[in-house]
Design an enzyme around this catalytic site. Sequence first.
Site, PDB file in Angstrom:
ATOM      1  N   MET A  52      -4.296  10.293  -3.459  1.00 17.93           N
ATOM      2  CA  MET A  52      -4.773   9.628  -2.235  1.00 17.93           C
ATOM      3  C   MET A  52      -4.277   8.171  -2.216  1.00 17.93           C
ATOM      4  O   MET A  52      -3.114   7.934  -2.386  1.00 17.93           O
ATOM      5  CB  MET A  52      -6.313   9.682  -2.161  1.00 17.93           C
ATOM      6  CG  MET A  52      -6.805  11.066  -1.821  1.00 17.93           C
ATOM      7  SD  MET A  52      -6.390  11.558  -0.142  1.00 17.93           S
ATOM      8  CE  MET A  52      -7.912  11.247   0.712  1.00 17.93           C
ATOM      9  N   CYS A  53      -5.142   7.245  -2.046  1.00 15.70           N
ATOM     10  CA  CYS A  53      -4.850   5.815  -1.853  1.00 15.70           C
ATOM     11  C   CYS A  53      -4.463   5.556  -0.397  1.00 15.70           C
ATOM     12  O   CYS A  53      -3.978   6.448   0.291  1.00 15.70           O
ATOM     13  CB  CYS A  53      -3.730   5.260  -2.725  1.00 15.70           C
ATOM     14  SG  CYS A  53      -4.069   5.335  -4.494  1.00 15.70           S
ATOM     15  N   GLY A  54      -4.727   4.362   0.036  1.00 18.71           N
ATOM     16  CA  GLY A  54      -4.323   3.965   1.378  1.00 18.71           C
ATOM     17  C   GLY A  54      -3.555   2.662   1.296  1.00 18.71           C
ATOM     18  O   GLY A  54      -3.868   1.804   0.455  1.00 18.71           O
TER      19      GLY A  54
ATOM     20  N   ARG B 141      -9.768   6.826   1.628  1.00 18.96           N
ATOM     21  CA  ARG B 141      -8.600   7.194   0.832  1.00 18.96           C
ATOM     22  C   ARG B 141      -8.590   6.501  -0.522  1.00 18.96           C
ATOM     23  O   ARG B 141      -7.811   6.889  -1.400  1.00 18.96           O
ATOM     24  CB  ARG B 141      -7.307   6.841   1.567  1.00 18.96           C
ATOM     25  CG  ARG B 141      -7.141   7.520   2.900  1.00 18.96           C
ATOM     26  CD  ARG B 141      -5.727   7.333   3.402  1.00 18.96           C
ATOM     27  NE  ARG B 141      -4.778   7.987   2.531  1.00 18.96           N
ATOM     28  CZ  ARG B 141      -4.354   9.237   2.679  1.00 18.96           C
ATOM     29  NH1 ARG B 141      -4.747   9.948   3.696  1.00 18.96           N
ATOM     30  NH2 ARG B 141      -3.503   9.758   1.823  1.00 18.96           N
TER      31      ARG B 141
ATOM     32  N   THR C  89      -5.958   0.377  -0.866  1.00 19.25           N
ATOM     33  CA  THR C  89      -7.242   0.895  -1.326  1.00 19.25           C
ATOM     34  C   THR C  89      -6.919   2.000  -2.314  1.00 19.25           C
ATOM     35  O   THR C  89      -6.073   2.849  -2.039  1.00 19.25           O
ATOM     36  CB  THR C  89      -8.091   1.459  -0.169  1.00 19.25           C
ATOM     37  OG1 THR C  89      -7.385   2.548   0.432  1.00 19.25           O
ATOM     38  CG2 THR C  89      -8.380   0.395   0.880  1.00 19.25           C
TER      39      THR C  89
END
Lengths: 300, 227
Positions: free
Chosen positions: A1-3, A32, A149
Amino acid sequence: MCGIVGLYLKNTDLQPTLGALFEPMLVEMTDRGPDSAGFAIYRNQVDQDHTKFTLASDNPKQDWKALDADLEKALNCDVQISPVGDHAILITDGDAGQVQQWLAEQRPQIRIVGSGRSIEIFKQTGLPQDVADKFDLINAQGSHAIGHTRMATESAVTTEGSHPFATGLDLCLVHNGSLSNHNRLRRQLERNGITFQTENDTEVAAGFLTWKLRQGMSLTEALEAGREELDGFYTFCIGTADGFAVMRDPIACKHAVMAETDDWVAMATEYRAIAHLPGADTARIWEPEPDRIYIWGDVQ
Amino acid sequence: MSVAKLDLKAIGVRGVNAALHDLPKGSNETQWVIENPMGQHNIACGLDAPIEVTLSGHAGFYCGGMNKEATITVKGHSGVGTGENMMSGVIRVTGNASESAGATGHGGLLIIEGDASSRCGISMKGLDIVVGGSVGHMSAFMAQSGHLVVCGDAGDALGDSIYEAILFVRGKVASLGADCIEKEMRPKHLAKLTELLEAAGFDADPAEFRRYGSARKLYNFDIDNAY
């Protein structure tokens, strides 16, 4: 994920509101990446003979005033330190290399998270909103910002493992994805004098770019070299002194969307992070193509 | 007939979808506008009535997923997986669409007026997709049946490991994927292409398109297909 999110203000009248525009972008990407967040703000450029460092300390009682006085005395230079949360901005006319060496020797517990003339990097574990509040992002003015994020997959949830990672003067990297050959590359880069603070895969990508830029490559050339050497799934956003760059791997399965109006250029993992920007409804919106480098601002 | 408005900002995605799902069979309320979609995910998913829904703005991921019978119009860009696994009905995106548009779609018509990104029509199973612009790499990957019409160009590896879906491309194809070949455009294909372009409302000359499909060599294990 991660944003990941990036915002570059083409219209300089908007610069006083950079933080107010950018903070909701970061916070919208909380789903995320709720582990940690970080961002780089480009603002308050210092004179050519000065260097701006962003320092971070895990010691909540860090005595920044004493550091200021000790550094001035040791290197006979002018130093100004302004604490921001548990980070601090250090501006000096001293030699940047000597300052780094002095910090490493005299204050080994302090980390340099970024340096240049305008970049300031803030990152911390915790929810993006809490991290933004800690560093007063909402009131930030500036020309552009990139943020991240984090939902950790490749290394521990720590402040050091949070993004952005500095890659050189006024340069930093945020990354959505995971690299599969980072251990081998880290060993190779360490043999070439690049040091690492974490086991994080993105730090390896940042270290790789740092190494290539030190060899005299332009950012575009360094990214092209990265495309050959970095194996994995990634969308990168690279903050530069005058803008930002975006690159996706050839498979391009880590999401990314870009939008542009006459006033700004934005990138994000998902469009909803851009939706609140003024004029987003009528912006030109597209998905960046795989394997292609997009650059805004004056970089080589 | 009146148009009912749903403000997504006020009632959220669940509120919007619940209002559309709760319509009784044969309801007169057939015209709906969703305001302030703000790029949120899963808008107008799982609809199963012949209603018309318009999003007055950009959509996030999976808009119109699993659609049955409804006609959905996105006035703007739509995110990943637009119309994924749709069964019937029509979805129209007036802007660009992100990757995997129409993934695994069983039926209906998906129209993207702008560009679609990579993996458009991946594993489609009977859906028809008409794209006004171009599609990205790996489009129609493992596509099983249905039609993909591309008025612009197609990216790398078009139709990789394709089964029986039929692909029409007007512009350049960067490369064809494994087992995908150009095929003869016969009158029945031209007729179908003409019908699809008309249904989408695109003014493109069917004679300018080429047809691509499966060479049918990957169906059975063949040692020559091992890399």
